[in-house]
Structures are given as C-alpha cells and as structure tokens.
Design a protein around this motif. Structure first.
Motif, PDB file in Angstrom:
ATOM      1  N   PRO A 156     -38.010 -22.146 -32.036  1.00 50.24           N
ATOM      2  CA  PRO A 156     -36.807 -22.953 -32.255  1.00 50.24           C
ATOM      3  C   PRO A 156     -35.526 -22.220 -31.867  1.00 50.24           C
ATOM      4  O   PRO A 156     -35.511 -20.988 -31.769  1.00 50.24           O
ATOM      5  N   GLU A 157     -34.485 -22.981 -31.680  1.00 46.95           N
ATOM      6  CA  GLU A 157     -33.147 -22.394 -31.482  1.00 46.95           C
ATOM      7  C   GLU A 157     -32.786 -21.613 -32.752  1.00 46.95           C
ATOM      8  O   GLU A 157     -33.178 -22.029 -33.858  1.00 46.95           O
ATOM      9  N   PRO A 158     -32.022 -20.529 -32.599  1.00 43.24           N
ATOM     10  CA  PRO A 158     -31.701 -19.709 -33.786  1.00 43.24           C
ATOM     11  C   PRO A 158     -31.133 -20.506 -34.963  1.00 43.24           C
ATOM     12  O   PRO A 158     -31.420 -20.204 -36.124  1.00 43.24           O
ATOM     13  N   ALA A 159     -30.351 -21.552 -34.669  1.00 41.07           N
ATOM     14  CA  ALA A 159     -29.708 -22.279 -35.775  1.00 41.07           C
ATOM     15  C   ALA A 159     -30.627 -23.316 -36.420  1.00 41.07           C
ATOM     16  O   ALA A 159     -30.305 -23.867 -37.469  1.00 41.07           O
ATOM     17  N   ASP A 160     -31.811 -23.570 -35.822  1.00 39.01           N
ATOM     18  CA  ASP A 160     -32.712 -24.575 -36.391  1.00 39.01           C
ATOM     19  C   ASP A 160     -33.326 -24.093 -37.705  1.00 39.01           C
ATOM     20  O   ASP A 160     -33.292 -22.896 -38.007  1.00 39.01           O
ATOM     21  N   CYS A 183     -38.624 -12.495 -29.988  1.00 37.21           N
ATOM     22  CA  CYS A 183     -39.876 -12.549 -29.206  1.00 37.21           C
ATOM     23  C   CYS A 183     -39.881 -13.652 -28.159  1.00 37.21           C
ATOM     24  O   CYS A 183     -40.496 -13.501 -27.124  1.00 37.21           O
ATOM     25  N   GLY A 184     -39.194 -14.745 -28.378  1.00 34.33           N
ATOM     26  CA  GLY A 184     -39.232 -15.842 -27.405  1.00 34.33           C
ATOM     27  C   GLY A 184     -40.525 -16.647 -27.557  1.00 34.33           C
ATOM     28  O   GLY A 184     -41.348 -16.372 -28.435  1.00 34.33           O
ATOM     29  N   ASP A 185     -40.682 -17.643 -26.683  1.00 32.27           N
ATOM     30  CA  ASP A 185     -41.889 -18.482 -26.748  1.00 32.27           C
ATOM     31  C   ASP A 185     -43.120 -17.577 -26.603  1.00 32.27           C
ATOM     32  O   ASP A 185     -43.128 -16.674 -25.767  1.00 32.27           O
ATOM     33  N   PHE A 186     -44.137 -17.822 -27.377  1.00 30.92           N
ATOM     34  CA  PHE A 186     -45.273 -16.884 -27.352  1.00 30.92           C
ATOM     35  C   PHE A 186     -46.607 -17.603 -27.137  1.00 30.92           C
ATOM     36  O   PHE A 186     -46.707 -18.826 -27.296  1.00 30.92           O
ATOM     37  N   LEU A 187     -47.611 -16.820 -26.773  1.00 28.42           N
ATOM     38  CA  LEU A 187     -48.909 -17.389 -26.395  1.00 28.42           C
ATOM     39  C   LEU A 187     -49.703 -17.856 -27.602  1.00 28.42           C
ATOM     40  O   LEU A 187     -49.786 -17.153 -28.609  1.00 28.42           O
ATOM     41  N   ILE A 227     -45.782 -16.975 -39.659  1.00 26.30           N
ATOM     42  CA  ILE A 227     -45.162 -17.850 -40.673  1.00 26.30           C
ATOM     43  C   ILE A 227     -44.689 -19.145 -39.999  1.00 26.30           C
ATOM     44  O   ILE A 227     -44.854 -20.249 -40.521  1.00 26.30           O
ATOM     45  N   TYR A 228     -44.133 -19.002 -38.801  1.00 29.69           N
ATOM     46  CA  TYR A 228     -43.662 -20.165 -38.041  1.00 29.69           C
ATOM     47  C   TYR A 228     -44.833 -21.123 -37.766  1.00 29.69           C
ATOM     48  O   TYR A 228     -44.743 -22.331 -38.030  1.00 29.69           O
ATOM     49  N   ILE A 229     -45.946 -20.586 -37.266  1.00 35.88           N
ATOM     50  CA  ILE A 229     -47.114 -21.437 -36.973  1.00 35.88           C
ATOM     51  C   ILE A 229     -47.609 -22.097 -38.256  1.00 35.88           C
ATOM     52  O   ILE A 229     -47.932 -23.288 -38.276  1.00 35.88           O
ATOM     53  N   ALA A 230     -47.673 -21.326 -39.337  1.00 36.38           N
ATOM     54  CA  ALA A 230     -48.153 -21.897 -40.607  1.00 36.38           C
ATOM     55  C   ALA A 230     -47.299 -23.103 -40.995  1.00 36.38           C
ATOM     56  O   ALA A 230     -47.822 -24.166 -41.343  1.00 36.38           O
TER      57      ALA A 230
END
Ligand code: GLU
Length: 319
Positions: A156-160, A183-187, A227-230
C-alpha cells in the motif's frame, strides 16, 4: 487452572525448519527459545517442515532435523507437517490475493532486480522499484511467450491503512515499517512456480493456530510483510519474537556449511544435549560457564527479559 489461564490465550508456537542442511547451533538456539517460550506458559508446539523449495526436498535431512530436535529434549504436540503436502492451501490463498486485485506478474530477473534496486534495506532485502507494476495485458502476454512470470504483491501507499506496520517484538521491542519505503512490492510466487516463503509461512502459521512466532533476528524484517499478508487474508497475525544470531569468533554468521557447528558433528564429537543447551543458555545469563543444562531446566529459567538482555550477535566459540 487459575483464573489467569482462563483469560490468557494459550500460546501456540512452532518449529519451522527448512531442511536445506543439518541443524546448526543457531537453529538449535532459536528452536530452544521458541519451545521454552511456549512451554514456560503451558503452551503448545507445532512442528512444520518448510520444504517448498526443491533444494529442501531431501527426506533424510528432514528426518535428521526432527531427530536433532528430539535429541536436544524438545517436543511438540502436532506434526511434522510438510509444506510440500499443502500446495492447494497456498494456491487458494494466492487466488484470494489475486481476487483483491493486488498481484501482478513480474518478469524481472535476479540480475535486473539488483541492478535496478535502491540501496539495500536492512538484512540484504532489496527494495523493488515497481518495474513490472504497470505492464498492460498485451505486454504481459508477449513476455509470457519467452519466460515464465513470478507473482508480486502490491504494497500500500505509505498513508494507507496498512501502509505502515507497527508491532511489538518480544525480543526487539517496538517496530515500525513502511512497506513501500522499506521493501516495495514483494514476491508471493516465484517464477518457477514455487510459492514464496512470505506467503506460505503466513498461511501456515495462521491456519495452524500459531500465535507466537520465535525465530532468528535475520527474519525480523520479514515480519511486516507477513503481518500485511495476514491482514489481507483476514487472519489475526501472531506475536513475533526474534532472537540474536549466532556468529563465529570472526563475526561471520553461522551457516549450514559450518560443519563443526552442526548437530551432526557435535553429536559425533560426543557433545551431550545438556552441554549444548548450557552453551546456548550462558550468553543469556541462564547458565554458568560450562554448566550443563537440560531442556527442562532451560524452560524453568527462561524469560524474554533474559533474551532482551543480549541483543548483540552471540559469539560462539568453536567446541
Ligand atoms: N524455515 C525458515 C528457516 O529455517 C524459518 C522460517 C520462519 O521461522 O519463519 O530459516
């Protein structure tokens, strides 16, 4: 049981070894802390063999790791569960991420990634610059004719809402990571079709009821991605606790190729579980120098305060 244990959630921890080589003292240390952290509060342990990478498919190595854990005196309530048996579960999770419109095919090679990436984030993680984020349908179809694509997850964008991930690590304290910056978009799937570690580990931890993840400090920077994926998959992320890495006297991190620090060599040399656990307990102030300590004694002495008291890498003298 006391009123406290009725209101406190029971800890479920896990061992998650990758059978890419024999277990070394560093792996033994994080396994010991993971186990003691769960057991010291009456918690459960799951044993999961992380064998998705074709280089980890040797059943003999998995067998040795399981044997080494048991030899040390560590035990578990569930498993061994092998990731290689769970392909469908990961594909389902990948489909859900795709359904959220958050994935895209990536054709970047390793060399291109390193050439185009910003200076490395912590722990050697490169920051993906979004090269393939904007590819159109036609460009994708054309590229797919010549090489297979990996799958990347947009951050997400930093502010999201999930742009900045904050969590309190049991070993390292408060953490703050901005995925787009750090990290940016990741695999989530590699170009050879193997589901990426970041996705598999979250799906497994969350579906297996693991609510406490204890592992080496080298994986601290992966936690925000997990945590993001979860959150995207609708799971409650576990608590994380990272432990110091073990290094050789020259400061080099112990690796599976350091035969003299692997459990096979140590066992052959006549080391006992108590001597090894004593060596691992000493830097945390949980054993006197040279004192043998059993797994059970380690549990009785264990506290996260002891782990936090030693944040530097632990220098392990060769036996
Ligand atoms: N399978 C990884 C390893 O052996 C550990 C992954 C994790 O603890 O999240 O290094």
């Amino acid at each position: 049981m006391s009123a406290m244990s009725e209101t406190t959630q029971q800890i479920t921890g896990r061992f998650a070894p990758s059978p890419s080589g024999r277990m070394h003292l560093g792996n033994a240390f994080s396994s010991l802390v993971a186990w003691a952290s769960a057991r010291s509060t009456g918690g459960r342990m799951v044993l999961r063999i992380e064998d998705l990478d074709p280089r980890t498919k040797d059943p003999e190595l998995a067998r040795q790791i399981i044997d080494d854990l048991a030899w040390l005196g560590l035990d578990w309530d569930e498993g061994p569960i092998r990731q290689s048996d769970r392909g469908e579960v990961y594909l389902e999770a990948l489909e859900r991420l795709k359904g959220l419109g958050l994935t895209y095919p990536c054709f970047c090679t390793r060399a291109e990634l390193h050439a185009a990436s910003a200076p490395h984030a912590s722990d050697g993680v490169y920051i993906y610059q979004g090269t393939c984020r904007g590819l159109g349908e036609e460009q994708i179809a054309k590229r797919l004719e010549t090489r297979p694509a990996a799958t990347r997850l947009k951050v997400p964008e930093p502010a999201d809402a999930l742009g900045a991930i904050d969590f309190d690590d049991l070993g390292w304290g408060p953490q703050h990571e901005v995925l787009a910056r750090d990290c940016g978009d990741f695999l989530v799937r590699r170009s050879d079709g193997v589901i990426a570690y970041q996705l598999a580990v979250v799906v497994d931890d969350c579906l297996m009821g693991v609510n406490q993840v204890v592992r080496g400090r080298d994986l601290l920077s992966s936690s925000a991605r997990q945590i993001y994926i979860a959150h995207l998959l609708g799971f409650t992320p576990p608590t994380y606790g990272h432990v110091p890495l073990l290094v050789a006297p020259d400061g080099r991190r112990l690796a599976k190729r350091d035969r003299d620090c692997d459990l096979g060599a140590l066992r052959e040399a006549g080391e006992t579980p108590e001597k090894i656990i004593g060596r691992l307990a000493e830097p945390l102030g949980l054993a006197e120098r040279g004192e043998p300590v059993s797994a059970q004694e380690f549990v009785e002495r264990f506290s996260w305060d002891a782990v936090r008291s030693h944040r530097d890498d632990i220098v392990i003298a060769r036996a």
